[in-house]
Design an enzyme around this catalytic site. Sequence first.
Site, short mmCIF file in Angstrom:
data_model
loop_
_atom_site.label_atom_id
_atom_site.label_comp_id
_atom_site.label_asym_id
_atom_site.label_seq_id
_atom_site.Cartn_x
_atom_site.Cartn_y
_atom_site.Cartn_z
N ASP A 195 -3.86 8.47 -4.65
CA ASP A 195 -3.48 7.06 -4.47
C ASP A 195 -2.85 6.82 -3.09
OD1 ASP A 195 -3.25 4.44 -5.25
OD2 ASP A 195 -1.47 4.72 -6.48
N GLY A 196 -3.00 5.59 -2.62
CA GLY A 196 -2.32 5.19 -1.38
C GLY A 196 -3.22 5.01 -0.17
N HIS A 216 -9.85 4.85 2.78
CA HIS A 216 -10.71 5.62 1.88
C HIS A 216 -11.49 6.69 2.67
CE1 HIS A 216 -9.57 2.93 -1.25
NE2 HIS A 216 -10.27 1.90 -0.82
N LEU A 258 -14.96 27.61 -8.27
CA LEU A 258 -14.09 26.45 -8.50
C LEU A 258 -14.93 25.37 -9.18
CD1 LEU A 258 -11.53 24.65 -8.07
CD2 LEU A 258 -12.45 24.07 -5.82
N ARG A 275 3.13 6.54 -12.43
CA ARG A 275 2.36 6.11 -13.61
C ARG A 275 1.06 6.89 -13.71
NH1 ARG A 275 2.80 1.26 -10.57
NH2 ARG A 275 1.01 1.01 -9.18
C1 IPE Z 1 -5.47 5.06 -9.77
O1 IPE Z 1 -5.09 4.32 -8.65
C2 IPE Z 1 -6.94 5.30 -9.74
C3 IPE Z 1 -7.38 6.23 -8.69
C4 IPE Z 1 -6.63 6.91 -7.89
C5 IPE Z 1 -8.80 6.37 -8.60
P1 IPE Z 1 -4.93 2.72 -8.73
O2 IPE Z 1 -4.46 2.32 -7.38
O3 IPE Z 1 -6.17 2.12 -9.22
O4 IPE Z 1 -3.81 2.57 -9.83
P2 IPE Z 1 -2.76 1.40 -10.07
O5 IPE Z 1 -3.51 0.11 -9.99
O6 IPE Z 1 -1.73 1.52 -8.99
O7 IPE Z 1 -2.18 1.69 -11.41
C1 IPE Z 2 -6.62 5.16 -4.06
O1 IPE Z 2 -6.09 4.35 -3.08
C2 IPE Z 2 -8.12 5.13 -4.11
C3 IPE Z 2 -8.71 4.32 -5.19
C4 IPE Z 2 -8.05 3.83 -6.21
C5 IPE Z 2 -10.12 4.04 -5.11
P1 IPE Z 2 -5.86 2.81 -3.30
O2 IPE Z 2 -7.08 2.09 -2.84
O3 IPE Z 2 -5.43 2.52 -4.68
O4 IPE Z 2 -4.67 2.53 -2.27
P2 IPE Z 2 -3.40 1.62 -2.52
O5 IPE Z 2 -2.76 2.07 -3.79
O6 IPE Z 2 -3.88 0.21 -2.60
O7 IPE Z 2 -2.54 1.88 -1.33
MG MG Z 3 -3.63 2.44 -5.60
#
Ligand code: IPE
Ligand code: IPE
Ligand code: MG
Length: 262
Positions: free
Chosen positions: A31-32, A48, A142, A205
Amino acid sequence: MLARKPKLHVDEAVLKTCTGPMPKHVGIIMDGNGRWAKGRGMPRIKGHHEGANAVRRTVESCRYLEIPHLTLYAFSSQNWGRPQDEVTGLMTLFDVYIKKERQRLIDNGVAMRMIGDRSRLSPGLLRAVEGLEDATAHNSDLILQVAVSYGGREEILSAVKAIAKEISDGTLRAEDIDEHTVSDHLYTRNIPDPELIIRTSGEFRVSNFLLWQAAYAEFFVTDTMWPDFNEVHLRDALNSFGSRERRFGLTSAQLSETSEEE
Ligand code: IPE
Ligand code: IPE
Ligand code: MG
């Protein structure tokens, strides 16, 4: 046959400071990416793209550490609801990743499997995914599960439907259903449950990731955004895992009795 020597571009000095014991299965909620890009004044898709480099680093680090199973949460069932250009950009990125990483994964003994709802992928992307699965199926160093179009609730729901159908077909009796029956109807059948789940970007979460399988997983959250995740963060997560007492509902005293008996 001579054992293949994997080509792993990893920071060995850092990974050598992993103290163990190692989990047999690590899951990562990557995430992030969007916030990483926003913080640099870039479009979200750039985050991404950068995240794909962190994927390569992490896969090769796990291979180096001989962790046998890794599951990466790449795209959730709920992520289909994002703006169309981001969804399209992510699907294109998966396609590019599959083509670009193919040889490296093969050479490094990695078997790639997708977990998630395949019916929502475009025919072209599905072909690419299945092509890579076939090309790496014989690898066993793996097992890399990539969760795409994946949701834990959706996965459990489809298992429940499949089990109900077996009952109505007369091939299964309701009284014979146990935990194994459910596990065997999930995408992750034959894969041990994750022992460590890492989430980047500081969110505490689970966001619909491996809900059934994570029943006794240890969690590790780092503030690091996924594109910046590297060997140091992985080492810290693994060392934290290694230092924990996993009690599975028992008491500390019970656990030390069992280990003394061994
Ligand atoms: C969780 O991230 C899903 C993935 C990392 C693929 P999200 O960014 O979608 O989750 P929320 O919306 O913060 O819960
Ligand atoms: C995680 O990064 C990748 C996916 C859920 C596809 P995010 O796209 O959720 O990045 P943030 O959470 O908005 O920073
Ligand atoms: Mg996210």
